[in-house]
Scaffold this active site. Structure first.
Site, PDB file in Angstrom:
ATOM      1  CE  LYS A   1      -4.264  -1.746   1.976  1.00 35.35           C
ATOM      2  NZ  LYS A   1      -5.335  -1.503   2.932  1.00 35.35           N
TER       3      LYS A   1
ATOM      4  CG  ASP B   1      -8.298   0.824   2.992  1.00 34.34           C
ATOM      5  OD1 ASP B   1      -9.086  -0.029   2.564  1.00 34.34           O
ATOM      6  OD2 ASP B   1      -7.055   0.719   2.887  1.00 34.34           O
TER       7      ASP B   1
END
Ligand code: ATR
Length: 273
Positions: free
Chosen positions: A65, A101
């Site tokens: 990420k 997210d």
């Protein structure tokens, strides 16, 4: 047929394929969503493959990420602030990164905020965030963006302090955590994943009628959520965040409204396996 996928390592147990494929099927979109197991040392060449083969969109998971950012042409403001990307998409010829997210987490708790807790656009709502790692950053960002007053608690106090300073929120020693001081308590740590443990003590819940959220979704009802429920909380499982971050991805990639219920069903079916 367009190809989408998730890049992670390991990737075998990812729930994104069943969720996204259920979405494509429900919308009759001719596309496939597959798994790419890519170790860290191969991430650079993988992004070259994405460009060459014009893979239409990717979900990005651990451990990529943060590292993936250096290989992209552009990232959104949200991804920049969080310092992590979980979604790759194309803007013309540019390979771009976003972080869904944070909004995914907020969408998973907001129905309860609107329903039971009044106007969440006020700074009166207080949230306790447990953990200051990668997931914690996204969740802290989402809460702060929505004018919620956030206090972060972490085993390693130094990390909580650093996060608090960066995001303009408060931090406290985890030993001092008491649920009664908050409206929302959210666990961002991996404590409770396939184990009967919680990052906070059972006693720290007292009587609690607020919202408890756990980013861990295996098991769905973690020890943390069991304690919260016993104390009187309304609980939200980590599956909901997974769903809504995926819903955002689907909409970014296809430009269409996501079939949320079909995606939820795809996800739940895979979770039961
Ligand atoms: P992620 O990116 O999944 O959030 P991470 O960046 O490694 O993973 O962060 C893990 C978080 O879980 C951290 O807040 C970590 O606390 P420390 O900063 O003290 O390491 C927390 N965590 C992990 N194991 C823990 C444990 N056994 N007890 C309490 N906190 C724990």
């Amino acid at each position: 047929m367009k190809t989408y996928g998730i890049v992670a390592h390991p990737v075998a147990h990812s729930l994104s394929p069943p969720m996204q494929n259920a979405g494509f099927e429900a919308k009759e979109i001719h596309a496939e969503f597959i798994r790419f197991d890519v170790p860290p040392e191969e991430l650079k060449s993988f992004t070259q493959k994405v460009r060459k083969e014009k893979i239409a969109g990717l979900a990005v998971s651990l451990p990529h990420k943060e590292n993936v950012i250096q290989y992209l042409d552009e990232i959104t403001e949200t991804a920049k602030k969080i310092g992590a990307v979980n979604t790759l998409y194309w803007k013309g010829e540019k390979l771009c990164g976003d972080n869904t997210d944070a909004p995914g987490f907020f969408e998973s708790i907001s129905p309860l905020l609107k329903g039971g807790r009044g106007d969440f656009k006020t700074p009166k709502i207080k949230a306790a965030l447990i953990g200051a790692g990668g997931a914690g950053r996204a969740m802290a960002y989402a809460l702060k963006e929505n004018n919620i007053n956030v206090t972060v608690f972490n085993r390693t106090e130094k990390k909580a302090k650093a996060l608090a300073e960066e995001f303009g929120i408060q931090s406290e020693k985890i030993e001092n955590f008491s649920a009664k001081d908050f409206d929302i308590v959210a666990n961002s740590t991996s404590v409770g994943l396939k184990e009967d443990k919680s990052p906070v003590s059972k006693e720290s819940w007292g009587e609690f009628s607020g919202i408890a959220f756990d980013a861990v979704f295996d098991p769905l009802i973690t020890t943390f959520l069991q304690h919260a429920k016993k104390a009187g909380a309304e609980i939200i499982t980590g599956e909901t965040m997974l769903l809504f971050q995926g819903v955002r991805q689907f909409e970014t990639w296809t430009g269409e409204k996501a079939p949320i219920e079909a995606m939820r069903e795809g996800l739940e079916k895979a979770l039961k396996k």
